[in-house]
Design an enzyme around this catalytic site. Structure first.
Site: not given
Length: 148
Positions: A55, A85
């Protein structure tokens, strides 16, 4: 995550890209620092490229010859859907293009950083990608890196 991630790792893929929450869920061990992440993978099947998204804390790339940490640019997050992704796609692009390890992680992190600034997915233009790359910092990792 969970049993599926554990089973996938046992198959020794060339690359995986879990996030810290998925590692904690799968192995019930802390996974926020390089040392904790390295400990998880020490006794697991050999995987050439272990890329861990953290993150806003960036990305760790656990690799035998060039473990690296990317500090991501500060952006306004609209959605995290597709960020992992995008990071994975950027890593594969860099590796297959023959970029250096540092450039590979930098471009992958920039692409993922762009992904979180939008709902849906649009590829950044070269100017935007270069701005994000310029704001991405890459550092080597070592055993003493408790903060990464």
């Amino acid at each position: 995550s969970g049993k599926a991630l554990v089973a996938a790792i046992e198959c020794q893929p060339w690359m995986i890209k879990p996030n810290t929450d998925e590692l904690v869920e799968s192995y019930e061990l802390p996974a926020t620092t390089y040392a904790e992440q390295k400990k998880i993978f020490a006794n697991l099947a050999k995987i050439e490229h272990v890329v861990i998204s953290m993150g806003e804390d960036g990305v760790n790339w656990l690799h035998d010859t060039h473990p690296l940490h990317a500090t991501a640019p500060k952006v306004i997050v609209k959605s995290t859907v597709g960020a992992g992704d995008s990071l994975l796609a950027g890593m594969i692009h860099g590796l297959l293009s023959g970029f250096s390890a540092e450039e590979t992680l930098k471009i992958a992190t920039a692409i993922a950083s762009h992904a979180v600034t939008q709902i849906g997915f649009r590829i950044p233009n070269a100017e935007k990608l270069n701005q994000l790359k310029a704001q991405t910092t890459i550092n080597s990792l070592s055993e003493s890196d408790a903060n990464y």
